[in-house]
Design a protein around this motif. Structure first.
Motif, PDB file in Angstrom:
ATOM      1  N   ARG A 178       0.718  -1.207  -0.123  1.00 32.68           N
ATOM      2  CA  ARG A 178      -0.004  -0.052   0.177  1.00 32.68           C
ATOM      3  C   ARG A 178       0.740   1.211   0.047  1.00 32.68           C
ATOM      4  O   ARG A 178       0.592   2.331  -0.610  1.00 32.68           O
ATOM      5  CB  ARG A 178      -1.060   0.069   1.273  1.00 32.68           C
ATOM      6  N   LEU A 179       1.968   1.185   0.834  1.00 35.80           N
ATOM      7  CA  LEU A 179       2.739   2.274   0.686  1.00 35.80           C
ATOM      8  C   LEU A 179       3.430   2.634  -0.374  1.00 35.80           C
ATOM      9  O   LEU A 179       3.687   3.868  -1.205  1.00 35.80           O
ATOM     10  CB  LEU A 179       4.098   2.073   1.863  1.00 35.80           C
ATOM     11  N   HIS A 180       3.974   1.567  -1.062  1.00 36.26           N
ATOM     12  CA  HIS A 180       4.517   1.594  -2.587  1.00 36.26           C
ATOM     13  C   HIS A 180       3.367   2.332  -3.426  1.00 36.26           C
ATOM     14  O   HIS A 180       3.607   3.298  -4.324  1.00 36.26           O
ATOM     15  CB  HIS A 180       4.795   0.388  -3.163  1.00 36.26           C
ATOM     16  N   ASP A 181       2.082   1.956  -3.359  1.00 36.76           N
ATOM     17  CA  ASP A 181       1.127   2.440  -4.367  1.00 36.76           C
ATOM     18  C   ASP A 181       0.805   3.762  -3.955  1.00 36.76           C
ATOM     19  O   ASP A 181       0.873   4.727  -4.911  1.00 36.76           O
ATOM     20  CB  ASP A 181      -0.295   1.350  -4.281  1.00 36.76           C
ATOM     21  N   GLU A 182       0.970   4.128  -2.858  1.00 36.82           N
ATOM     22  CA  GLU A 182       0.895   5.664  -2.341  1.00 36.82           C
ATOM     23  C   GLU A 182       1.890   6.480  -2.932  1.00 36.82           C
ATOM     24  O   GLU A 182       1.780   7.498  -3.386  1.00 36.82           O
ATOM     25  CB  GLU A 182       0.845   5.648  -0.786  1.00 36.82           C
ATOM     26  N   LEU A 183       3.056   5.986  -2.661  1.00 34.54           N
ATOM     27  CA  LEU A 183       4.319   6.768  -3.285  1.00 34.54           C
ATOM     28  C   LEU A 183       4.157   7.109  -4.772  1.00 34.54           C
ATOM     29  O   LEU A 183       4.507   8.096  -5.274  1.00 34.54           O
ATOM     30  CB  LEU A 183       5.725   5.887  -3.008  1.00 34.54           C
ATOM     31  N   VAL A 184       4.007   5.967  -5.607  1.00 33.57           N
ATOM     32  CA  VAL A 184       3.973   6.102  -6.999  1.00 33.57           C
ATOM     33  C   VAL A 184       2.739   6.975  -7.231  1.00 33.57           C
ATOM     34  O   VAL A 184       2.896   7.762  -8.262  1.00 33.57           O
ATOM     35  CB  VAL A 184       3.881   4.375  -7.536  1.00 33.57           C
ATOM     36  N   GLY A 185       1.673   6.862  -6.702  1.00 30.67           N
ATOM     37  CA  GLY A 185       0.618   7.665  -6.810  1.00 30.67           C
ATOM     38  C   GLY A 185       0.759   9.227  -6.855  1.00 30.67           C
ATOM     39  O   GLY A 185       0.475   9.895  -7.409  1.00 30.67           O
ATOM     40  N   ALA A 186       1.539   9.481  -5.569  1.00 24.23           N
ATOM     41  CA  ALA A 186       1.806  10.797  -5.279  1.00 24.23           C
ATOM     42  C   ALA A 186       2.707  11.441  -6.187  1.00 24.23           C
ATOM     43  O   ALA A 186       2.741  12.610  -6.602  1.00 24.23           O
ATOM     44  CB  ALA A 186       2.314  11.092  -3.787  1.00 24.23           C
ATOM     45  N   LEU A 187       4.053  10.852  -6.455  1.00 23.91           N
ATOM     46  CA  LEU A 187       5.003  11.172  -7.165  1.00 23.91           C
ATOM     47  C   LEU A 187       4.751  11.284  -8.569  1.00 23.91           C
ATOM     48  O   LEU A 187       5.214  12.186  -9.483  1.00 23.91           O
ATOM     49  CB  LEU A 187       6.314  10.562  -6.977  1.00 23.91           C
ATOM     50  N   GLY A 188       3.830  10.418  -9.066  1.00 21.53           N
ATOM     51  CA  GLY A 188       3.365  10.230 -10.460  1.00 21.53           C
ATOM     52  C   GLY A 188       2.557  11.480 -10.909  1.00 21.53           C
ATOM     53  O   GLY A 188       2.360  11.664 -12.248  1.00 21.53           O
ATOM     54  N   ARG A 189       1.954  12.288 -10.043  1.00 23.08           N
ATOM     55  CA  ARG A 189       1.190  13.491 -10.594  1.00 23.08           C
ATOM     56  C   ARG A 189       2.078  14.545 -10.822  1.00 23.08           C
ATOM     57  O   ARG A 189       1.616  15.712 -11.151  1.00 23.08           O
ATOM     58  CB  ARG A 189       0.199  13.718  -9.191  1.00 23.08           C
ATOM     59  N   LEU A 190       3.684  14.402 -10.523  1.00 24.62           N
ATOM     60  CA  LEU A 190       4.299  15.606 -10.839  1.00 24.62           C
ATOM     61  C   LEU A 190       4.421  15.882 -12.389  1.00 24.62           C
ATOM     62  O   LEU A 190       4.591  14.791 -13.072  1.00 24.62           O
ATOM     63  CB  LEU A 190       5.871  15.151 -10.421  1.00 24.62           C
ATOM     64  N   PRO A 191       4.438  16.982 -12.792  1.00 22.94           N
ATOM     65  CA  PRO A 191       4.568  17.055 -14.337  1.00 22.94           C
ATOM     66  C   PRO A 191       6.102  16.743 -14.712  1.00 22.94           C
ATOM     67  O   PRO A 191       6.806  17.015 -13.832  1.00 22.94           O
ATOM     68  CB  PRO A 191       4.324  18.705 -14.554  1.00 22.94           C
ATOM     69  N   ASP A 192       6.039  16.785 -15.920  1.00 21.80           N
ATOM     70  CA  ASP A 192       7.496  16.323 -16.713  1.00 21.80           C
ATOM     71  C   ASP A 192       8.618  17.207 -16.192  1.00 21.80           C
ATOM     72  O   ASP A 192       9.733  16.615 -15.944  1.00 21.80           O
ATOM     73  CB  ASP A 192       7.386  16.057 -18.074  1.00 21.80           C
TER      74      ASP A 192
END
Length: 308
Positions: A178-192
């Motif tokens: 769950r922590l991995h999924d949260e991490l990827v979700g949060a940082l994945g929203r950063l623009p390029d």
């Protein structure tokens, strides 16, 4: 006398003293163990992970204290005394604990390397180029492998509680996923244009890989001499060329070199990240899960300009 030789001689002498005291009945291993087997870890992050797997069946302690820098740690006589009285010592491996081999050389206590089975990422620059980056715990996916190794080591140590260790490990691995999924979700929203992670030490390769970030650092691995003019210049050029909005430093090292980067580029200092050590119980990262969440939040808030 060369420093390495002096350190080896000192550790050997200190170890001998501990064993002599133990032979006289002072500081005996049985007293140290109390009622539960003692598991000694090399640093606080491992201790927290191990405690989640051990539950109430083992007593988990850390050699280093909260806030300590792990790479060049100097063991004390008290550390050696603790190790001699432990039932199991666990270390990270991947050449993180440069002092560990000498530390346990004369101590007849089993130990387990919890990073076994992790696919390492090689360090790309400086004197450590080509060596495995040791900070594999910065990926919750890797820590699931750590947990499996701990379950095996703890079961070997205390077979009567194998079922409990397996159940604890399974439960904790669900939290890690769950922590991995949260991490990827949060940082994945950063623009390029904001997907660059610039830190003092190159300790975030595994986190950056998981989250799809470009990593840059001032130095590759914490060492006695850090932040040469060439390293700072190289970091400044990267920040300017890529218009990186914020940069970071770790809790166990001085942020002075990164402040020079901030001054030269106009980038924000995004905050303190935790890697090699947890905080105290009242600090921002008393557990490993807190550490990853804190770092992810700090990175996102700084790079998007929402940091307080």
């Amino acid at each position: 006398m060369p420093k390495r030789f002096a350190r080896s001689a000192w550790i050997a002498c200190a170890t001998t003293m501990v064993f002599l005291l133990a032979a006289c009945g002072i500081g005996s291993a049985s007293a140290a163990r109390a009622e539960r087997p003692v598991v000694l870890t090399t640093f606080t992050v491992l201790a927290d992970i191990a405690a989640n797997v051990a539950g109430d069946h083992l007593r988990v302690e850390s050699i280093t204290k909260a806030g300590a820098e792990i790479h060049g740690y100097e063991p004390t006589p008290d550390d050696i005394k603790k190790a001699a009285g432990a039932d199991l010592i666990i270390d990270n491996g991947l050449q993180l604990e440069a002092w560990f081999g000498q530390f346990v050389a004369e101590i007849d206590v089993p130990h387990a390397v919890v990073s076994e089975g992790v696919t390492p990422i090689d360090i790309a620059e400086d004197a450590y180029r080509g060596r495995a980056n040791p900070h594999a715990w910065m990926s919750p996916l890797n820590v699931q492998i750590y947990v499996d190794n701990m379950v095996k080591a703890f079961s070997d140590l205390d077979p009567d509680n194998t079922a409990a260790f397996k159940a604890n490990g399974t439960s904790y691995k669900r939290q890690l996923q769950r922590l991995h999924d949260e991490l990827v979700g949060a940082l994945g929203r950063l623009p390029d244009n904001e997907r660059a992670l610039v830190t003092c030490e190159g300790a975030f390769s595994y986190l950056a890989r998981d989250a799809g970030l470009t990593e840059r650092y001032v130095w590759a691995v914490n060492a006695e001499q850090q932040a040469t003019p060439q390293q700072i210049t190289r970091t400044i050029e990267f920040v300017e060329r890529n218009k990186v909005p914020a940069v970071f430093c770790e809790s166990t090292v001085s942020d002075a070199p990164m402040r020079q980067v901030v001054s030269a580029t106009g980038a924000r200092f995004g905050g303190v990240l935790y890697v090699d050590s947890l905080s105290g119980p009242d600090g921002p990262v008393p557990t490993y899960l807190d550490l990853i969440r804190h770092d992810a939040d700090t990175i996102v808030n700084a790079l998007t300009g929402t940091a307080r």
